[in-house]
Write a protein that holds these residues in place. Structure first.
Motif, mmCIF file in Angstrom:
data_model
loop_
_atom_site.group_PDB
_atom_site.id
_atom_site.type_symbol
_atom_site.label_atom_id
_atom_site.label_comp_id
_atom_site.label_asym_id
_atom_site.label_seq_id
_atom_site.Cartn_x
_atom_site.Cartn_y
_atom_site.Cartn_z
ATOM 1 N N TRP A 27 9.710 4.182 -12.122
ATOM 2 C CA TRP A 27 8.920 4.338 -13.361
ATOM 3 C C TRP A 27 9.736 3.855 -14.563
ATOM 4 O O TRP A 27 9.228 3.155 -15.434
ATOM 5 C CB TRP A 27 8.505 5.792 -13.516
ATOM 6 C CG TRP A 27 7.913 6.136 -14.854
ATOM 7 C CD1 TRP A 27 8.457 6.928 -15.819
ATOM 8 C CD2 TRP A 27 6.656 5.698 -15.378
ATOM 9 N NE1 TRP A 27 7.628 7.004 -16.899
ATOM 10 C CE2 TRP A 27 6.512 6.265 -16.669
ATOM 11 C CE3 TRP A 27 5.643 4.889 -14.886
ATOM 12 C CZ2 TRP A 27 5.404 6.046 -17.455
ATOM 13 C CZ3 TRP A 27 4.529 4.666 -15.679
ATOM 14 C CH2 TRP A 27 4.421 5.240 -16.952
ATOM 15 N N TYR A 30 9.800 0.097 -14.457
ATOM 16 C CA TYR A 30 8.500 -0.422 -14.905
ATOM 17 C C TYR A 30 8.451 -0.508 -16.430
ATOM 18 O O TYR A 30 7.903 -1.464 -16.998
ATOM 19 C CB TYR A 30 7.397 0.491 -14.364
ATOM 20 C CG TYR A 30 5.995 0.211 -14.863
ATOM 21 C CD1 TYR A 30 5.432 -1.057 -14.739
ATOM 22 C CD2 TYR A 30 5.231 1.216 -15.439
ATOM 23 C CE1 TYR A 30 4.137 -1.303 -15.179
ATOM 24 C CE2 TYR A 30 3.935 0.977 -15.875
ATOM 25 C CZ TYR A 30 3.402 -0.282 -15.747
ATOM 26 O OH TYR A 30 2.124 -0.527 -16.180
ATOM 27 N N ASP A 73 3.241 -4.698 -11.223
ATOM 28 C CA ASP A 73 2.281 -3.759 -10.646
ATOM 29 C C ASP A 73 3.017 -2.497 -10.206
ATOM 30 O O ASP A 73 3.925 -2.570 -9.370
ATOM 31 C CB ASP A 73 1.576 -4.417 -9.451
ATOM 32 C CG ASP A 73 0.604 -3.455 -8.769
ATOM 33 O OD1 ASP A 73 -0.067 -2.693 -9.479
ATOM 34 O OD2 ASP A 73 0.528 -3.465 -7.521
ATOM 35 N N ASP A 75 2.595 1.325 -8.610
ATOM 36 C CA ASP A 75 1.762 2.294 -7.901
ATOM 37 C C ASP A 75 2.281 3.688 -8.229
ATOM 38 O O ASP A 75 3.355 4.086 -7.773
ATOM 39 C CB ASP A 75 1.844 2.025 -6.390
ATOM 40 C CG ASP A 75 0.956 2.965 -5.577
ATOM 41 O OD1 ASP A 75 0.567 4.024 -6.105
ATOM 42 O OD2 ASP A 75 0.651 2.639 -4.420
ATOM 43 N N THR A 76 1.517 4.446 -9.049
ATOM 44 C CA THR A 76 2.009 5.745 -9.537
ATOM 45 C C THR A 76 2.130 6.781 -8.431
ATOM 46 O O THR A 76 2.973 7.672 -8.499
ATOM 47 C CB THR A 76 1.073 6.297 -10.633
ATOM 48 O OG1 THR A 76 -0.252 6.369 -10.121
ATOM 49 C CG2 THR A 76 1.099 5.412 -11.861
ATOM 50 N N GLN A 77 1.278 6.687 -7.398
ATOM 51 C CA GLN A 77 1.324 7.686 -6.328
ATOM 52 C C GLN A 77 2.521 7.461 -5.406
ATOM 53 O O GLN A 77 3.241 8.398 -5.066
ATOM 54 C CB GLN A 77 0.016 7.651 -5.514
ATOM 55 C CG GLN A 77 -1.191 8.157 -6.277
ATOM 56 C CD GLN A 77 -1.034 9.580 -6.779
ATOM 57 O OE1 GLN A 77 -0.614 10.457 -6.050
ATOM 58 N NE2 GLN A 77 -1.353 9.803 -8.048
ATOM 59 N N ALA A 78 2.736 6.201 -5.012
ATOM 60 C CA ALA A 78 3.833 5.903 -4.081
ATOM 61 C C ALA A 78 5.135 5.572 -4.803
ATOM 62 O O ALA A 78 6.175 5.442 -4.164
ATOM 63 C CB ALA A 78 3.433 4.726 -3.196
ATOM 64 N N CYS A 79 5.080 5.440 -6.159
ATOM 65 C CA CYS A 79 6.241 5.038 -6.968
ATOM 66 C C CYS A 79 6.835 3.723 -6.456
ATOM 67 O O CYS A 79 8.051 3.585 -6.315
ATOM 68 C CB CYS A 79 7.309 6.138 -6.978
ATOM 69 S SG CYS A 79 6.876 7.524 -8.029
ATOM 70 N N GLN A 80 5.938 2.756 -6.161
ATOM 71 C CA GLN A 80 6.383 1.440 -5.720
ATOM 72 C C GLN A 80 6.143 0.429 -6.838
ATOM 73 O O GLN A 80 5.129 0.476 -7.524
ATOM 74 C CB GLN A 80 5.624 1.009 -4.454
ATOM 75 C CG GLN A 80 6.020 1.807 -3.219
ATOM 76 C CD GLN A 80 5.256 1.361 -1.992
ATOM 77 O OE1 GLN A 80 4.122 0.904 -2.074
ATOM 78 N NE2 GLN A 80 5.884 1.505 -0.830
ATOM 79 N N ARG A 82 6.066 -3.671 -7.769
ATOM 80 C CA ARG A 82 6.020 -5.057 -7.309
ATOM 81 C C ARG A 82 5.993 -5.984 -8.527
ATOM 82 O O ARG A 82 5.193 -5.767 -9.443
ATOM 83 C CB ARG A 82 4.786 -5.306 -6.434
ATOM 84 C CG ARG A 82 4.766 -4.477 -5.157
ATOM 85 C CD ARG A 82 3.490 -4.701 -4.356
ATOM 86 N NE ARG A 82 3.381 -3.746 -3.261
ATOM 87 C CZ ARG A 82 2.867 -2.523 -3.376
ATOM 88 N NH1 ARG A 82 2.406 -2.120 -4.556
ATOM 89 N NH2 ARG A 82 2.819 -1.714 -2.348
ATOM 90 N N GLU A 103 9.325 -6.766 -4.198
ATOM 91 C CA GLU A 103 9.101 -5.314 -4.217
ATOM 92 C C GLU A 103 10.477 -4.650 -4.334
ATOM 93 O O GLU A 103 11.292 -4.740 -3.413
ATOM 94 C CB GLU A 103 8.386 -4.849 -2.942
ATOM 95 C CG GLU A 103 8.071 -3.368 -2.982
ATOM 96 C CD GLU A 103 7.184 -2.902 -1.830
ATOM 97 O OE1 GLU A 103 7.448 -1.810 -1.309
ATOM 98 O OE2 GLU A 103 6.242 -3.631 -1.467
#
Length: 385
Positions: A27, A30, A73, A75-80, A82, A103
């Motif tokens: 996060w 990001y 990109d 992904d807030t749920q998986a904290c991934q 890309r 990634e």
């Protein structure tokens, strides 16, 4: 987050090398990335090979690429995280100018280069690398048949589990079905707590509900812990704190964190500080509206008058793709600090940050009242973004 190398010149151009050590670091990364940045990291590339007989095959190789960032990109749920862009350095597997998506991975270093490292981004790196700021909190927001198990970190609110069990109503002369369903529900919540809460890190577990659900649940949980000799729950019993909430839905977390007894207990956490700052702003807006401004144009006017005591600003604004707009918010932050005011940057993944975004993402509590600017601003309402 671990900082391995930092090389920033006097003109604020340069690069840093970091290692993300936990999901939350993605996060922070990001929030560091912008279009046009240069990102160098290890990645997997599918490569086609042709044998001497002319047959074509493909295999995956690990290589290190440097790309010019075009899309990000998260992904807030998986904290991934890309990151897609074009290759800008010679590589045996990837042509110059070819697109590739990197990634970012935990415990693998990456190097981020920028033409300009502004104060907000540098503060973000300092915050991410300061382990002392990670005073984590967990919360169980519940009502009969519904529970949300949430982790509250310094940067975001993570929903870890949602427990839903249908509870039949009590019938006259027979409560057996109701009681059995309630036990199943409580058992599922206890299992969720054991699975998702790391008591080595979490300093406090808030249990919030309407009515007596929280008391009944905590009594049940610790009775079961005694029967089953669950030392983990028994040793961490002092960390559990019961507090009222109006419902078992996730949005009730804001009122739990606003509770004065909770605020004093969590005084070291960034999340509670954000909630208190927003509460103070709303109180000022209600009682002394000439000392509470929101909207970027109004707040900038107040800053020109050196009137801002506390600036509340959402991190979402610093991810604006337009560089001029982003720099506008950076100048505002720098200006408030130069004038002796304090700045609170709210995470848009916190309930308090979501609420601030509804007020345009920027607000301020002033040192002294300034007459309402609405008349003078009517011609420049297009500045509000």
């Amino acid at each position: 987050m671990k900082l391995l190398h930092k090389d920033i010149e006097k003109d604020n151009a340069g690069q840093v090398t970091l290692i993300p050590e936990e999901p939350e670091d993605m996060w922070h990364t990001y929030n560091l990335l912008q279009m046009g940045d240069s990102l160098r990291a290890s990645t997997i590339r599918k490569v086609q090979t042709e044998s001497s007989t002319g047959s074509v095959g493909s295999n995956r190789v690990r290589t290190t690429l440097t790309i010019s960032v075009e899309t990000i990109d998260f992904d807030t749920q998986a904290c991934q995280l890309r990151v897609k862009g074009t290759n800008i350095q010679e590589n045996e597997y990837v042509k110059m100018g070819a697109y590739h998506t990197i990634e970012l991975e935990l415990n693998r270093k990456f190097t981020l280069a920028k033409k300009v490292w502004d104060s907000v981004v540098l503060d973000r790196i300092e915050q991410a690398c300061d382990a002392a700021q990670k005073a984590d909190v967990a919360a169980v927001v519940m009502q009969e048949g519904l529970a949300n198990i949430v982790l509250v970190t310094p940067a975001m609110t993570l929903l870890r589990a949602k427990v839903e069990v249908t509870i039949p109503r009590k019938r006259r002369g027979s409560c057996a079905q109701h009681d059995r369903a309630l036990e199943r529900f409580y058992d599922a919540v206890v299992q969720g707590i054991l699975r998702h809460i790391n008591f080595d890190v979490v300093k406090c577990v808030l249990v919030g509900s309407p009515g007596f659900v929280k008391e009944q649940f905590c009594n049940y949980m610790f009775q079961q812990a005694v029967r089953s000799d669950n030392k983990l729950l028994l040793e961490n019993r002092p960390k559990f704190m019961q507090v009222h909430s109006s419902s078992g839905h996730k949005y009730s977390l804001k009122e739990i964190l606003s509770d004065p007894t909770v605020t004093s207990r969590l005084s070291e956490t960034k999340a509670a500080g954000e909630v208190k700052a927003l509460e103070d702003f709303y109180k000022m807006l209600q009682h002394e509206p000439d000392r509470a401004f929101y909207g970027v144009a109004h707040v900038e006017r107040a800053n020109e008058a050196m009137a801002i005591d506390v600036l509340l600003i959402s991190d979402e604004l610093f991810r604006h793709q337009d560089i001029a707009t982003r720099n506008r918010y950076v100048r505002l932050v720098d200006g408030v600090r130069e004038n002796g005011g304090s700045v609170r940057i709210f995470s848009s993944l916190h309930v308090s940050g979501e609420q601030l975004n509804q007020l345009s993402g920027v607000a301020a509590v002033l040192r002294f009242p300034i007459a309402d600017l609405s008349d003078s601003e009517s011609g420049s309402s297009s500045d509000e973004e």
